[in-house]
Design a protein around this motif. Structure first.
Motif, PDB file in Angstrom:
ATOM      1  N   LEU A 152       4.059   7.505  35.252  1.00 20.03           N
ATOM      2  CA  LEU A 152       3.955   8.596  34.282  1.00 20.03           C
ATOM      3  C   LEU A 152       5.345   9.091  33.900  1.00 20.03           C
ATOM      4  O   LEU A 152       6.134   9.474  34.766  1.00 20.03           O
ATOM      5  N   CYS A 153       5.613   9.109  32.607  1.00 22.97           N
ATOM      6  CA  CYS A 153       6.919   9.490  32.065  1.00 22.97           C
ATOM      7  C   CYS A 153       6.765  10.794  31.281  1.00 22.97           C
ATOM      8  O   CYS A 153       6.074  10.824  30.264  1.00 22.97           O
ATOM      9  N   ARG A 188      -8.137  16.448  39.585  1.00 20.51           N
ATOM     10  CA  ARG A 188      -8.973  15.247  39.697  1.00 20.51           C
ATOM     11  C   ARG A 188      -8.488  14.296  40.789  1.00 20.51           C
ATOM     12  O   ARG A 188      -8.998  13.194  40.917  1.00 20.51           O
ATOM     13  N   VAL A 189      -7.533  14.713  41.577  1.00 23.82           N
ATOM     14  CA  VAL A 189      -6.944  13.831  42.582  1.00 23.82           C
ATOM     15  C   VAL A 189      -7.883  13.666  43.773  1.00 23.82           C
ATOM     16  O   VAL A 189      -8.431  14.644  44.294  1.00 23.82           O
ATOM     17  N   THR A 190      -8.067  12.419  44.193  1.00 24.01           N
ATOM     18  CA  THR A 190      -8.795  12.106  45.423  1.00 24.01           C
ATOM     19  C   THR A 190      -7.977  11.107  46.223  1.00 24.01           C
ATOM     20  O   THR A 190      -6.981  10.562  45.741  1.00 24.01           O
ATOM     21  N   ARG A 191      -8.428  10.842  47.433  1.00 21.49           N
ATOM     22  CA  ARG A 191      -7.734   9.878  48.289  1.00 21.49           C
ATOM     23  C   ARG A 191      -7.870   8.447  47.778  1.00 21.49           C
ATOM     24  O   ARG A 191      -7.188   7.543  48.279  1.00 21.49           O
ATOM     25  N   LYS A 192      -8.740   8.216  46.792  1.00 24.80           N
ATOM     26  CA  LYS A 192      -8.914   6.882  46.228  1.00 24.80           C
ATOM     27  C   LYS A 192      -7.893   6.558  45.147  1.00 24.80           C
ATOM     28  O   LYS A 192      -7.908   5.455  44.596  1.00 24.80           O
ATOM     29  N   ALA A 193      -7.013   7.506  44.837  1.00 25.89           N
ATOM     30  CA  ALA A 193      -6.030   7.281  43.781  1.00 25.89           C
ATOM     31  C   ALA A 193      -5.024   6.206  44.201  1.00 25.89           C
ATOM     32  O   ALA A 193      -4.646   6.117  45.372  1.00 25.89           O
ATOM     33  N   PRO A 194      -4.551   5.391  43.260  1.00 23.74           N
ATOM     34  CA  PRO A 194      -3.521   4.401  43.561  1.00 23.74           C
ATOM     35  C   PRO A 194      -2.146   5.073  43.653  1.00 23.74           C
ATOM     36  O   PRO A 194      -2.015   6.269  43.355  1.00 23.74           O
ATOM     37  N   PRO A 195      -1.097   4.358  44.045  1.00 22.42           N
ATOM     38  CA  PRO A 195       0.250   4.947  44.085  1.00 22.42           C
ATOM     39  C   PRO A 195       0.719   5.399  42.697  1.00 22.42           C
ATOM     40  O   PRO A 195       0.379   4.777  41.687  1.00 22.42           O
ATOM     41  N   PHE A 196       1.516   6.472  42.679  1.00 18.84           N
ATOM     42  CA  PHE A 196       2.040   7.035  41.435  1.00 18.84           C
ATOM     43  C   PHE A 196       3.562   7.105  41.480  1.00 18.84           C
ATOM     44  O   PHE A 196       4.147   7.482  42.502  1.00 18.84           O
ATOM     45  N   PHE A 197       4.198   6.775  40.345  1.00 21.14           N
ATOM     46  CA  PHE A 197       5.607   7.067  40.100  1.00 21.14           C
ATOM     47  C   PHE A 197       5.663   8.007  38.907  1.00 21.14           C
ATOM     48  O   PHE A 197       5.084   7.714  37.850  1.00 21.14           O
ATOM     49  N   LEU A 198       6.348   9.162  39.066  1.00 18.30           N
ATOM     50  CA  LEU A 198       6.455  10.139  37.988  1.00 18.30           C
ATOM     51  C   LEU A 198       7.918  10.492  37.755  1.00 18.30           C
ATOM     52  O   LEU A 198       8.703  10.568  38.707  1.00 18.30           O
ATOM     53  N   TRP A 199       8.274  10.731  36.493  1.00 13.89           N
ATOM     54  CA  TRP A 199       9.598  11.297  36.223  1.00 13.89           C
ATOM     55  C   TRP A 199       9.517  12.282  35.066  1.00 13.89           C
ATOM     56  O   TRP A 199       8.637  12.200  34.216  1.00 13.89           O
ATOM     57  N   HIS A 200      10.449  13.223  35.083  1.00  8.86           N
ATOM     58  CA  HIS A 200      10.488  14.304  34.096  1.00  8.86           C
ATOM     59  C   HIS A 200      11.920  14.826  34.023  1.00  8.86           C
ATOM     60  O   HIS A 200      12.699  14.631  34.958  1.00  8.86           O
ATOM     61  N   THR A 201      12.262  15.477  32.917  1.00  2.45           N
ATOM     62  CA  THR A 201      13.537  16.188  32.848  1.00  2.45           C
ATOM     63  C   THR A 201      13.283  17.676  33.083  1.00  2.45           C
ATOM     64  O   THR A 201      12.267  18.220  32.641  1.00  2.45           O
ATOM     65  N   VAL A 202      14.222  18.308  33.776  1.00  3.42           N
ATOM     66  CA  VAL A 202      14.044  19.698  34.192  1.00  3.42           C
ATOM     67  C   VAL A 202      13.982  20.639  33.000  1.00  3.42           C
ATOM     68  O   VAL A 202      13.254  21.640  33.021  1.00  3.42           O
ATOM     69  N   VAL A 256      21.679  10.136  28.130  1.00  2.00           N
ATOM     70  CA  VAL A 256      21.980   8.868  28.797  1.00  2.00           C
ATOM     71  C   VAL A 256      21.753   8.925  30.307  1.00  2.00           C
ATOM     72  O   VAL A 256      21.224   7.968  30.886  1.00  2.00           O
ATOM     73  N   PRO A 257      22.126  10.026  30.995  1.00  2.00           N
ATOM     74  CA  PRO A 257      21.934  10.014  32.456  1.00  2.00           C
ATOM     75  C   PRO A 257      20.502   9.768  32.901  1.00  2.00           C
ATOM     76  O   PRO A 257      20.273   9.154  33.944  1.00  2.00           O
ATOM     77  N   CYS A 258      19.504  10.220  32.133  1.00  2.00           N
ATOM     78  CA  CYS A 258      18.136  10.014  32.605  1.00  2.00           C
ATOM     79  C   CYS A 258      17.628   8.611  32.304  1.00  2.00           C
ATOM     80  O   CYS A 258      16.520   8.247  32.722  1.00  2.00           O
ATOM     81  N   SER A 259      18.439   7.784  31.631  1.00  2.00           N
ATOM     82  CA  SER A 259      18.042   6.391  31.421  1.00  2.00           C
ATOM     83  C   SER A 259      17.942   5.631  32.742  1.00  2.00           C
ATOM     84  O   SER A 259      17.343   4.546  32.796  1.00  2.00           O
ATOM     85  N   ILE A 260      18.486   6.206  33.793  1.00  2.00           N
ATOM     86  CA  ILE A 260      18.388   5.568  35.112  1.00  2.00           C
ATOM     87  C   ILE A 260      16.948   5.507  35.606  1.00  2.00           C
ATOM     88  O   ILE A 260      16.642   4.811  36.588  1.00  2.00           O
ATOM     89  N   TRP A 261      16.043   6.203  34.925  1.00  5.31           N
ATOM     90  CA  TRP A 261      14.637   6.150  35.341  1.00  5.31           C
ATOM     91  C   TRP A 261      14.123   4.713  35.350  1.00  5.31           C
ATOM     92  O   TRP A 261      13.266   4.366  36.185  1.00  5.31           O
ATOM     93  N   VAL A 262      14.637   3.873  34.434  1.00  4.39           N
ATOM     94  CA  VAL A 262      14.172   2.486  34.371  1.00  4.39           C
ATOM     95  C   VAL A 262      14.492   1.771  35.683  1.00  4.39           C
ATOM     96  O   VAL A 262      13.647   1.065  36.249  1.00  4.39           O
ATOM     97  N   CYS A 265      12.301   3.217  38.471  1.00 10.46           N
ATOM     98  CA  CYS A 265      10.932   2.731  38.325  1.00 10.46           C
ATOM     99  C   CYS A 265      10.832   1.268  38.748  1.00 10.46           C
ATOM    100  O   CYS A 265       9.892   0.871  39.460  1.00 10.46           O
ATOM    101  N   ASP A 266      11.793   0.458  38.328  1.00 11.45           N
ATOM    102  CA  ASP A 266      11.812  -0.950  38.717  1.00 11.45           C
ATOM    103  C   ASP A 266      11.882  -1.085  40.234  1.00 11.45           C
ATOM    104  O   ASP A 266      11.168  -1.904  40.837  1.00 11.45           O
ATOM    105  N   ASP A 267      12.722  -0.280  40.870  1.00 10.93           N
ATOM    106  CA  ASP A 267      12.808  -0.307  42.335  1.00 10.93           C
ATOM    107  C   ASP A 267      11.457   0.027  42.965  1.00 10.93           C
ATOM    108  O   ASP A 267      11.026  -0.621  43.922  1.00 10.93           O
ATOM    109  N   TRP A 268      10.801   1.058  42.429  1.00 17.21           N
ATOM    110  CA  TRP A 268       9.494   1.468  42.957  1.00 17.21           C
ATOM    111  C   TRP A 268       8.452   0.358  42.766  1.00 17.21           C
ATOM    112  O   TRP A 268       7.698   0.030  43.679  1.00 17.21           O
TER     113      TRP A 268
END
Length: 285
Positions: A152-153, A188-202, A256-262, A265-268
């Motif tokens: 989620l971006c 809507r969160v339950t224990r059946k949810a898959p892994p999540f990666f999220l990012w946002h700017t402050v 530009v600094p938040c472009s590191i999200w890619v 995310c790739d690492d995750w």
């Protein structure tokens, strides 16, 4: 690369959604049996339009990193009321998994990636894939539609205090009052949810970062594998946050600094799915 447009018909929609594929091919140096994680990219646009900046450029970047990428052009208001876009994403997940041989995809590594309102859509897939109202008209068991992870971006999440009201009104239309709480993802969160990666700017003032924080907290409370990245600066809608997604003269809006999200995310993705470059029949997570 297999580049094609697939038409996805779902009950309740007058016209099919479009799924555009960017699936790298295999050749001997890569391994003839190589299987890649699949990213189904959902552009944002407040459930009113779809952002081109959050579609093809993202698919090309991640295809270049070794993923099979797919861009879903789902329906938006007024044709795309709840749960039509949600069914279209579930249908896309099923299509990619059912055609994993053709796309050289690992069928246990199907990950929707959504931006802004497209993030809400991707989150719905991760948290409501087994909701009867959404999946039953598609005529398969719910397990066919469960994603294996979610990215989620700067996502729309909550219909509460930090809501991006326009997105929810466009999605729900006249049923807003009836359904607003139902589609508030942190509820809507339950224990059946898959892994999540999220990012946002402050300092996102369009969709406040509290959206991602609320969902991250709710996921962690259910012991769901979650990674949240918060970057200090960047207006809403950064996409890749580089020159490939900004027109000449618009670079002042680019953070530009938040472009590191890619990279983050790739690492995750590699930690969760990257070790499975050679798929074995019958292997599921």
């Amino acid at each position: 690369m297999l580049h094609e447009t697939v038409l996805l018909k779902v009950p309740g929609a007058n016209e099919p959604a479009e799924l555009v594929t960017y699936a790298p091919g295999n050749f001997p140096e890569l391994g003839a049996d190589r299987r890649r994680p699949a990213l189904i990219i959902c552009p944002g646009g407040g459930y009113r339009t779809l952002s081109d900046r959050e579609g093809e450029p993202v698919a090309l970047r991640f295809a270049g990193l070794g993923y099979a990428a797919f861009v879903l052009y789902y329906h938006v208001a007024p044709q795309g009321r709840w749960p039509i876009p949600q069914r279209q994403l579930l249908a896309a997940i099923d299509h990619v998994r059912s055609n994993c041989d053709r796309y050289h995809v690992d069928p246990s590594a199907i990950i929707p990636m959504g931006f802004s309102a497209g993030g809400h859509l991707a989150g719905c897939a991760g948290l409501m894939w087994n909701k009867p109202e959404v999946y039953r008209p598609l005529r398969k068991k719910s397990a066919a539609y469960r994603p294996d992870g979610v990215v989620l971006c700067y996502s729309v999440v909550t219909s509460g205090e930090s809501s991006h009201l326009e997105s929810f009104r466009n999605l729900l239309g006249e049923r807003y009052e009836e359904l607003a709480e139902l589609v508030s993802l942190e509820k809507r969160v339950t224990r059946k949810a898959p892994p999540f990666f999220l990012w946002h700017t402050v300092d996102d003032t369009t969709v406040p970062m509290e959206n991602s924080v609320l969902l991250s907290d709710a996921l962690k409370a259910k012991n769901v594998d979650t990674e949240l990245r918060l970057y200090p600066h960047g207006t809403h809608g950064q996409s890749l946050a580089d020159r490939t997604v900004y027109a000449p003269g618009q670079s002042l809006a680019m953070s530009v600094p938040c472009s590191i999200w890619v990279r983050h995310c790739d690492d995750w993705l590699q930690r969760h799915f990257g070790e499975h470059t050679t798929w074995e029949p019958g292997r599921m997570k």
